[in-house]
Write a protein that holds these residues in place. Structure first.
Motif, PDB file in Angstrom:
ATOM      1  N   GLN A 181     -14.504  -2.259   3.638  1.00 30.37           N
ATOM      2  CA  GLN A 181     -14.994  -1.589   2.637  1.00 30.37           C
ATOM      3  C   GLN A 181     -14.703  -2.826   1.209  1.00 30.37           C
ATOM      4  O   GLN A 181     -14.260  -3.728   1.590  1.00 30.37           O
ATOM      5  CB  GLN A 181     -13.039  -1.010   2.398  1.00 30.37           C
TER       6      GLN A 181
ATOM      7  N   HIS B 225     -10.132   1.837  -3.711  1.00 32.63           N
ATOM      8  CA  HIS B 225     -10.830   1.365  -2.606  1.00 32.63           C
ATOM      9  C   HIS B 225     -11.513   2.246  -2.693  1.00 32.63           C
ATOM     10  O   HIS B 225     -11.862   3.014  -1.458  1.00 32.63           O
ATOM     11  CB  HIS B 225      -9.922   1.385  -1.295  1.00 32.63           C
TER      12      HIS B 225
ATOM     13  N   ARG C  80     -20.533   5.109   5.427  1.00 29.93           N
ATOM     14  CA  ARG C  80     -19.594   5.598   5.951  1.00 29.93           C
ATOM     15  C   ARG C  80     -19.715   5.754   7.446  1.00 29.93           C
ATOM     16  O   ARG C  80     -19.166   5.701   8.378  1.00 29.93           O
ATOM     17  CB  ARG C  80     -18.812   6.208   5.314  1.00 29.93           C
TER      18      ARG C  80
ATOM     19  N   GLU D 209      -5.652   5.259  -3.167  1.00 26.74           N
ATOM     20  CA  GLU D 209      -6.275   4.710  -2.163  1.00 26.74           C
ATOM     21  C   GLU D 209      -8.168   4.561  -3.387  1.00 26.74           C
ATOM     22  O   GLU D 209      -8.742   3.886  -2.421  1.00 26.74           O
ATOM     23  CB  GLU D 209      -6.338   5.791  -0.809  1.00 26.74           C
TER      24      GLU D 209
ATOM     25  N   MET E 244       0.851  -1.655   0.129  1.00 28.47           N
ATOM     26  CA  MET E 244       0.031  -0.490   0.200  1.00 28.47           C
ATOM     27  C   MET E 244       0.946   1.356   0.074  1.00 28.47           C
ATOM     28  O   MET E 244       2.030   1.265   0.897  1.00 28.47           O
ATOM     29  CB  MET E 244      -0.839  -0.090   1.306  1.00 28.47           C
TER      30      MET E 244
ATOM     31  N   GLY F  83      -9.197  12.131  -1.555  1.00 33.34           N
ATOM     32  CA  GLY F  83      -7.729  11.507  -0.772  1.00 33.34           C
ATOM     33  C   GLY F  83      -6.762  11.039  -1.786  1.00 33.34           C
ATOM     34  O   GLY F  83      -6.882  11.356  -3.107  1.00 33.34           O
TER      35      GLY F  83
ATOM     36  N   HIS G  38      -8.721   9.787   4.235  1.00 34.56           N
ATOM     37  CA  HIS G  38      -9.245   9.435   2.691  1.00 34.56           C
ATOM     38  C   HIS G  38     -10.767   9.893   2.908  1.00 34.56           C
ATOM     39  O   HIS G  38     -11.290   9.353   4.205  1.00 34.56           O
ATOM     40  CB  HIS G  38      -9.023   8.040   2.006  1.00 34.56           C
TER      41      HIS G  38
ATOM     42  N   VAL H  24     -12.923   7.729   6.128  1.00 33.46           N
ATOM     43  CA  VAL H  24     -12.586   6.361   6.005  1.00 33.46           C
ATOM     44  C   VAL H  24     -11.286   5.744   5.699  1.00 33.46           C
ATOM     45  O   VAL H  24     -11.079   4.495   5.373  1.00 33.46           O
ATOM     46  CB  VAL H  24     -13.435   5.879   4.878  1.00 33.46           C
ATOM     47  N   GLY H  25     -10.287   6.117   5.402  1.00 33.64           N
ATOM     48  CA  GLY H  25      -8.853   5.929   5.775  1.00 33.64           C
ATOM     49  C   GLY H  25      -8.360   7.455   6.375  1.00 33.64           C
ATOM     50  O   GLY H  25      -8.129   8.163   6.239  1.00 33.64           O
ATOM     51  N   LEU H  26      -6.381   6.781   5.921  1.00 29.93           N
ATOM     52  CA  LEU H  26      -5.953   8.165   5.692  1.00 29.93           C
ATOM     53  C   LEU H  26      -5.690   8.884   5.048  1.00 29.93           C
ATOM     54  O   LEU H  26      -5.599   9.059   4.274  1.00 29.93           O
ATOM     55  CB  LEU H  26      -4.250   7.673   6.260  1.00 29.93           C
TER      56      LEU H  26
ATOM     57  N   PRO I  53       0.142   8.113   1.935  1.00 27.97           N
ATOM     58  CA  PRO I  53      -0.616   9.549   1.701  1.00 27.97           C
ATOM     59  C   PRO I  53      -0.040  10.252   0.294  1.00 27.97           C
ATOM     60  O   PRO I  53      -0.619  10.259  -0.677  1.00 27.97           O
ATOM     61  CB  PRO I  53      -0.937  10.386   3.006  1.00 27.97           C
TER      62      PRO I  53
ATOM     63  N   SER J  83     -14.648   4.333  -2.050  1.00 31.09           N
ATOM     64  CA  SER J  83     -16.297   4.137  -0.593  1.00 31.09           C
ATOM     65  C   SER J  83     -17.391   4.917  -0.656  1.00 31.09           C
ATOM     66  O   SER J  83     -18.035   4.496  -0.248  1.00 31.09           O
ATOM     67  CB  SER J  83     -15.151   5.211   0.348  1.00 31.09           C
TER      68      SER J  83
END
Lengths: 360, 371
Positions: free
Chosen positions: A352, A268, A342, A264, A1, A260, A335, A331-333, A4, A270
């Motif tokens: 997710q 992914h 959510r 990401e 992954m 995001g 993101h 929903v994420g770093l 950011p 969202s």
């Protein structure tokens, strides 16, 4: 992954996972309402109405980063770019350039820092002037060069920066003597002539042939990596945003629905709209038939739907989506998705879903 | 394993040696040069190329819609209305105006890129649909035509309430659907689609393409789909033909073209659109720009942009023929690299996928049914 900061293809060495670079241009709750008035059958003017082109858009452009704004036509992405270029005055919200509100800058000083490249290089260059004229005008206006020899030198340097070489071959050509890709390079050189720190590129490759698009995107990537340019890349093509942007902001009907780090968001997604966009994009590697959930078109922006603007198309709409505007949910770093699904109080979906497949 | 996809029937349109020029003979621009292309019944053939590659000119010439200064200077276009009756075959290039009028729209329809310009802004959708029906089916009744117009709209996923709408009241996607409904009004055997979804958003584009494929599966017509977007064709076409500077560079089944291109131009195009999956890596596209057709390079027109060009490429155009590892002429390529040598560059010698092809993802059912 990827982190950011994103491992951008062309600039892994420079960008790496370096902490965030300084914000150069920021949009805060940027809103644009256009007043429209339709003419009736007998020529009488109808009532004045408000078209909600962009609402509460937050965006940050950082030095040495490409931020992509992705959306379909009518999503407000070009309106945002035009407001950032001071071509359109925001109805509310503000634009900060180097931390100072845009209104406090002289317009010429602002334009010296922020330049725009338009979609159609066939329309944005003046057909009666040659390349030298197109590039020397901004050099003089923005006082980058004064004496003729200095201007000529600067023009050649600009052509080298956009890889139109040898310069002597292009310098006296008229727009019609250039190919689409070469014209767009001239348009980019013209933007660079002012010596900007921010480049706003509004669909810079969508009018070009497929085989030369990457050349232009890679050129923008080079400007980011070698000169630390902050770039806004406005596009409808989410695959190209994934290819070279560091961050992706997805807009729908005038609002930001998801934002995001590029990978990401694309790997992914969202928000159901991002998922729809990804499932509709051409993908030769796909082997199974795709199901489009949430088809249809962007709503009427004169009377936008209440609550979430995507709810009339959303396959997962809940009662709350019809009435209340969804908040930005992390929903994420780095993101964020503006979706009730959510939200801890409402979201029935905790995991997710994989890319392109909305949860059943 | 047989070569062509199983769904493919007998040929419906055979273009051979087609040449088209623009302008006066002594300094004419050669827009289409010696193109051979076969469309089978029920097949979706994708014609991909950059602007100025001659893809639209080819379609207009083959249907005799080419306007001056375009001139067809050679070749033949055989149309087979019925595979069982070869005596009905006609050469569209020799056909007279009455014969053409009989075939046009009834057997051979076209969907143009800009639906806004192709629809009449002052006539309702119903008027335009029934007008088409009245012109080609003079024996039909007014009520019958109206009924058929409603049915056509339903077929392309528009509510018949929209019959009374005018083009400006419809979204871009709906207008394009109306155009498709109009093209299918007389159940033609062949529909030519010239960039039908280029101006549309991706979601609308996919909805319309899925609809076209579903209708093709149901009604069994053939489609010649012209676009600059190869990534789209890879998902929807059975066979893909790649044009460059007026010439056909490569044809193959979609899955095989994607997995194992044989022409450096095809390989370059495939490396020109970023993927939605996996690691990001630097892609280069194709260097240079498409050639100026007024002054085309000698030999293979792609050689100035080709990374593998040899002296021979600058002198003579390679013939279109099967690459050495093709299975019985089921794919063609025009490149000197495919002359049977051992050391082909890896970009143009990737192994072919097993089986006939990976089926295009947009395909729902196979097997055309003649109505």
């Amino acid at each position: 992954m990827n982190g950011p900061a994103g491992n951008s293809p062309a600039g892994a060495t420079l960008n790496g996972d370096r902490p965030a670079s300084p914000s150069v241009l920021a949009a805060q709750d940027l809103t644009k309402h256009f007043h429209v008035r339709e003419r009736g059958l007998r020529g009488s003017w109808g009532p004045r109405r408000v078209l909600h082109a962009a609402e509460d858009v937050n965006l940050e452009l950082r030095a040495g980063r490409v931020s992509a704004v992705v959306g379909e036509s009518g999503s407000g992405k070009t309106t945002v770019a035009r407001m950032l270029a001071c071509l359109e005055r925001p109805t509310s919200g503000q634009i900060l350039l180097d931390g100072r509100p845009a209104g406090r800058h002289h317009l010429r000083g602002y334009r010296q820092r922020v330049q725009i490249v338009f979609q159609d290089p066939f329309a944005s260059l003046n057909p009666v002037h040659d390349v030298h004229y197109h590039l020397s005008r901004p050099l003089r206006i923005h006082r980058q060069a004064r004496r003729r020899s200095a201007v000529d030198q600067a023009v050649e340097a600009l052509l080298a920066r956009v890889k139109l070489q040898p310069a002597s071959e292009f310098i006296h050509k008229l727009p019609h003597e250039l190919s689409g890709g070469q014209r767009q390079r001239v348009a980019i050189a013209r933007a660079l002539a002012a010596g900007p720190g921010v480049l706003l590129a509004d669909e810079p490759v969508s009018m070009l042939d497929v085989s030369i698009r990457l050349g232009i995107l890679n050129l923008l990537g080079d400007l980011r990596d070698t000169e630390g340019m902050a770039i806004l890349y406005v596009t409808h093509d989410i695959a190209s945003a994934r290819y070279f942007a560091d961050t992706v902001t997805v807009m729908y009907a005038g609002r930001v629905v998801e934002s995001g780090p590029a990978l990401e968001v694309t790997d992914h997604p969202s928000h159901p709209y991002t998922q729809l966009l990804l499932s509709a994009a051409p993908d030769p590697e796909r082997t199974a038939p795709v199901t489009i959930s949430g088809g249809g078109a962007i709503p009427n922006l004169v009377k936008p739907p209440a609550g979430c603007r995507f709810h009339p198309r959303c396959p997962l709409a809940m009662p709350v989506c019809l009435t209340q505007r969804p908040p930005d949910v992390p929903v994420g770093l780095g993101h964020v998705a503006a979706c009730w699904l959510r939200h801890p109080d409402h979201g029935p979906v905790s995991a997710q879903p994989p890319a392109g497949q909305p949860p059943a | 394993m047989t070569a062509p996809p199983a769904a493919v029937g007998p040929p419906v349109l055979e273009i051979s040696g087609l040449c088209v020029e623009y302008g006066p003979a002594h300094h004419a621009v050669r827009a289409v040069i010696d193109v051979d292309l076969v469309l089978h019944r029920g097949e979706v053939v994708g014609l991909a190329g950059e602007s100025g590659s001659g893809k639209s000119t080819l379609a207009y010439a083959a249907t005799r819609l080419l306007r001056p200064p375009g001139v067809i200077t050679g070749g033949s276009v055989l149309f087979h209305p019925d595979a069982g009756q070869p005596e009905l075959t006609i050469d569209l290039l020799d056909a007279g105006i009455t014969e053409l009028r009989r075939l046009r729209w009834r057997e051979l329809a076209i969907v143009l890129q800009s639906a806004m310009n192709a629809l009449n802004p002052v006539l309702s959708v119903e008027a335009q649909l029934t007008d088409t029906l009245a012109a080609h089916l003079p024996d039909s009744t007014r009520a019958g035509r109206r009924e058929r117009a409603a049915e056509l709209l339903r077929m392309v996923g528009i509510s018949p309430h929209r019959l009374h709408s005018y083009p400006h009241e419809l979204s871009g996607g709906m207008r394009q659907r109306v155009m498709i409904a109009m093209a299918l009004a007389l159940e033609p055997q062949l529909v030519i689609m010239d960039e039908p979804t280029t101006a549309l958003d991706v979601v609308t584009q996919r909805e319309i393409l899925q609809q076209v494929i579903e209708l093709r599966d149901r009604l069994g017509f053939s489609v010649l789909f012209i676009t600059h977007d190869l990534s789209l064709l890879l998902e929807m076409a059975d066979t893909i033909a790649i044009m460059y500077a007026g010439r056909l560079m490569e044809t193959a089944a979609a899955g095989r073209l994607f997995a194992a291109p044989r022409h450096p131009y095809t390989a370059g195009l495939l490396a020109s659109f970023p993927s939605l999956h996996g690691e990001r890596h630097v892609m280069t596209g194709i260097p240079g720009s498409p050639p100026d057709l007024r002054n085309p390079p000698p030999g293979c027109p792609f050689h100035p942009r080709c990374g593998f060009a040899e002296p021979r490429c600058r002198q003579s155009m390679p013939p279109l023929g099967p690459p050495p590892d093709a299975r019985a002429g089921d794919r063609l390529v025009a490149c000197w690299l495919q002359d049977g040598r051992e050391d082909r560059p890896p970009e143009v010698s990737r192994p072919e996928p097993p089986g006939t092809s990976t089926r295009p993802a947009l395909r729902v059912i196979t097997g055309p049914v003649q109505p």
